[in-house]
Scaffold this active site. Structure first.
Site, short mmCIF file in Angstrom:
data_model
loop_
_atom_site.label_atom_id
_atom_site.label_comp_id
_atom_site.label_asym_id
_atom_site.label_seq_id
_atom_site.Cartn_x
_atom_site.Cartn_y
_atom_site.Cartn_z
N LEU A 232 0.84 -1.51 -0.04
CA LEU A 232 0.02 -0.08 -0.13
C LEU A 232 0.82 1.13 -0.06
O LEU A 232 1.85 1.33 0.98
CB LEU A 232 -0.78 0.16 1.44
CG LEU A 232 -2.23 -0.72 1.47
CD1 LEU A 232 -2.37 -0.53 3.05
CD2 LEU A 232 -3.12 -0.31 0.50
N HIS A 233 0.72 2.07 -0.85
CA HIS A 233 1.41 3.40 -0.87
C HIS A 233 0.75 4.57 -1.57
O HIS A 233 1.31 5.53 -1.58
CB HIS A 233 2.90 3.23 -1.62
CG HIS A 233 2.93 3.21 -2.88
ND1 HIS A 233 2.54 1.87 -3.73
CD2 HIS A 233 3.27 4.05 -3.81
CE1 HIS A 233 2.89 2.39 -5.00
NE2 HIS A 233 2.91 3.59 -5.08
N ARG A 234 -0.36 4.33 -2.33
CA ARG A 234 -1.01 5.52 -2.83
C ARG A 234 -1.30 6.61 -1.87
O ARG A 234 -2.13 6.15 -0.99
CB ARG A 234 -2.08 5.01 -3.69
CG ARG A 234 -2.09 4.00 -4.65
CD ARG A 234 -1.69 4.85 -6.05
NE ARG A 234 -0.97 4.14 -6.92
CZ ARG A 234 -0.12 4.48 -7.80
NH1 ARG A 234 -0.27 5.65 -7.87
NH2 ARG A 234 0.71 3.55 -8.33
N ARG B 248 6.23 6.12 2.75
CA ARG B 248 5.14 6.89 2.94
C ARG B 248 4.34 6.44 3.82
O ARG B 248 3.76 6.98 4.76
CB ARG B 248 4.60 7.16 1.71
CG ARG B 248 3.21 8.05 1.60
CD ARG B 248 2.67 8.19 0.18
NE ARG B 248 3.26 8.93 -0.94
CZ ARG B 248 2.99 10.52 -0.44
NH1 ARG B 248 1.95 10.81 0.26
NH2 ARG B 248 3.61 11.08 -1.69
N ASP C 191 -2.10 -1.46 -4.11
CA ASP C 191 -2.74 -0.39 -4.85
C ASP C 191 -1.50 -0.08 -5.67
O ASP C 191 -1.52 0.88 -6.28
CB ASP C 191 -3.16 0.65 -3.76
CG ASP C 191 -1.94 1.37 -2.94
OD1 ASP C 191 -0.70 0.82 -3.07
OD2 ASP C 191 -2.26 2.17 -2.07
#
Ligand code: UD1
Length: 373
Positions: free
Chosen positions: A205-207, A240, A284
Site C-alpha cells: 500500500l502506498h498511494r 510513505r 494499490d
C-alpha cells in the site's frame, strides 16, 4: 555519436530502464547516460535495484530528494536543464508516471529535444491523482509514445495524438521480470520468512489516496489484519506508509497481529521471489498489477480504478475498490480457490527493450547491430 539520456528517479523506474539500457548497449552504437533525480534516495528504494537489475550506477545524480510536488518537480527541472544544456542529448527517454518523469518531459520539450515516453497512454481518468496528471502532460509533450497495450493506443488516439507518434512496443517491465525470475527463484526468502509456496498473501500500500487518508488507511490495514487470520500476510512497508502508520499510532496493533509480517521495502529480486509464489497479492501499486498478470498470480487491486485495464480484461487482476467489506469478501473468495484464470497480454514477451532500442536507433538514424526478428 548520438546520445540518449534516460531519466530515473523513483523505485518503479529502475526495472523499466534496465532492459532498454541493456538492449541499446547490445544492439546499437548509441551513447547513453542515466540521470537519477534522487526522488527516491533510501538504499532500499533505489541502490538495491541497480544491483539486482544489472543497471550500471547512474552517471549523474541530482540528489533532489523529497518535497511538495511543486518543490520536488521544480528542483528537478532546474538541475536537469543544466545537465541537458551541457550534455546536448539527441533524445531523452522517460518512463512511467512519477514526478521525475514530468519534470524531465517539461525540460526536454522546452529545450526542443526529442522526448520519448515509455509506458505512454495509460489512463485511470482520475485527475486528482498526481500520476494521472504526470501521464497526461508527459504524453502531450512526447515525440515518441511507446505503449504497453492496445488500450493505451486507443486512449492516445482519443486525445488527438497523431498515430504516427504512437508505437505499440509491449511492457518493458516484464522484460525485467522474465530475465530475473530464475535468479529470484534461487533466493531463500520464503524460508527466511517462514513461508511456504502458495501459503501466504503479499500486500503493498502506498498511494497517497489510500495511505494519506487516516480513515481509509485504518480500514485497509484492518482488512490485512483480518486476512492474516486466514493465511500469513507479508507486508513490505513503503516509507510513505510507514510514516502514516506511525503518525496514526497504528504500529503496535499491526505488529501484535499474528500472521501479519511487516517488513522493510524489499529489493527487486527478493520481492519477485515472494510475489511469484504468493497465493494472493493485495495492492494499490500499478506495476504489481502487471507483474501478477505476467506471473498469473491472483491480484486484488485496492483502488477505485486502474490505468492498466488489460490486467483485468486479460490478466489475473480484479479491481475491488477501497471498501473494507468488499475487499475482505474478495480475499476470502480467492483464498478459498475461487478466482479467474488469467493470460499474458500480447507483447509482454521479454523483448520490449529490444524493440525500443531498435526504434530509438531508427529514430536517430543509427543502424542496429542485429535487426529485430
Ligand atoms: C512515488 C510516485 C508514485 C510511485 C511511488 C513508488 C510521484 C508523484 N509518485 O510516490 O507514482 O508509485 O513513488 O514508490 O512521483 N521517502 C523516503 N525515502 C525515499 C523516498 C521517499 O523516506 O527514498 C518518503 C518521504 O517521506 C517522502 C515520501 O516517502 O516524502 C513520499 O515520497 P515521494 O517520492 O514524494 O512519493 P512516493 O509516495 O514514493
Amino acid at each position: 555519436m548520438k546520445k540518449v539520456i534516460h531519466i530515473v528517479g523513483a523505485r518503479p523506474n529502475f526495472m523499466k530502464v534496465a532492459p532498454i539500457h541493456r538492449a541499446i548497449s547490445a544492439r546499437t552504437s548509441l551513447q547513453q547516460l542515466v540521470i537519477h533525480t534522487g526522488q527516491h534516495y533510501d538504499a532500499k528504494m533505489s541502490d538495491v535495484f541497480f544491483a539486482d537489475l544489472g543497471l550500471p550506477p547512474p552517471e549523474i545524480h541530482l540528489g533532489i530528494g523529497s518535497g511538495s510536488h511543486a518543490e520536488q518537480t521544480a528542483k528537478m527541472m532546474v538541475e536537469m536543464e543544466k545537465v541537458f544544456l551541457k550534455e546536448k542529448p539527441d533524445l531523452v527517454s522517460v518512463v512511467g508516471d512519477v514526478n521525475s518523469t514530468i519534470a524531465a518531459a517539461l525540460v526536454t520539450s522546452k529545450l526542443a529535444i526529442p522526448l520519448s515516453h515509455v509506458e505512454a497512454g495509460l489512463r485511470s481518468f482520475e485527475r486528482h491523482q498526481p500520476e494521472e496528471i504526470n501521464r497526461v502532460v508527459t504524453d502531450r509533450l512526447s515525440d515518441l509514445l511507446l505503449t504497453p497495450s492496445r488500450d493505451a493506443d486507443a486512449n492516445l488516439l482519443k486525445e488527438g495524438i497523431d498515430p504516427k507518434h504512437i508505437h505499440l512496443v509491449g511492457n518493458v517491465m516484464i522484460d525485467s521480470l522474465l530475465s530475473s525470475k530464475e535468479k529470484a527463484d534461487q533466493l531463500p526468502t520464503l524460508k527466511t520468512l517462514g513461508l511456504t509456496p502458495k501459503g501466504y498473501v503479499v500486500a503493498t500500500l502506498h498511494r497517497p489516496s489510500n495511505v494519506d487518508n487516516p480513515k481509509l488507511l485504518a480500514g485497509l490495514l484492518g482488512v490485512l489484519m483480518d486476512v492474516a487470520k486466514q493465511l500469513p500476510v507479508v507486508f513490505p512497508v513503503h516509507p510513505r506508509t510507514r510514516k502514516m502508520i506511525s503518525e496514526q499510532g497504528l504500529g503496535p496493533q499491526l505488529e501484535q497481529t499474528p500472521g501479519l509480517k511487516l517488513v522493510d521495502p524489499m529489493g527487486y529480486l527478493e520481492f519477485l521471489s515472494v510475489t511469484s509464489q504468493a497465493k494472493l497479492v493485495m495492492t494499490d501499486s500499478g506495476g504489481l498489477q502487471e507483474e501478477t498478470t505476467a506471473l498469473n498470480v491472483p491480484c486484488l487491486t485496492m483502488r477505485e480504478q486502474t490505468e492498466r485495464p488489460i490486467t483485468v480484461e486479460v490478466g489475473s487482476n480484479e479491481v475491488v475498490g477501497t471498501d473494507p467489506a468488499r475487499i475482505r469478501e474478495a480475499a476470502t473468495r480467492v483464498l478459498a480457490g475461487d478466482f479467474k484464470k488469467g493470460r499474458v497480454p500480447e507483447l509482454w514477451d521479454g523483448r520490449t527493450g529490444e524493440r525500443i532500442a531498435d526504434l530509438y536507433a531508427r529514430f536517430l538514424g543509427v543502424e542496429t547491430k542485429r535487426a529485430f526478428g
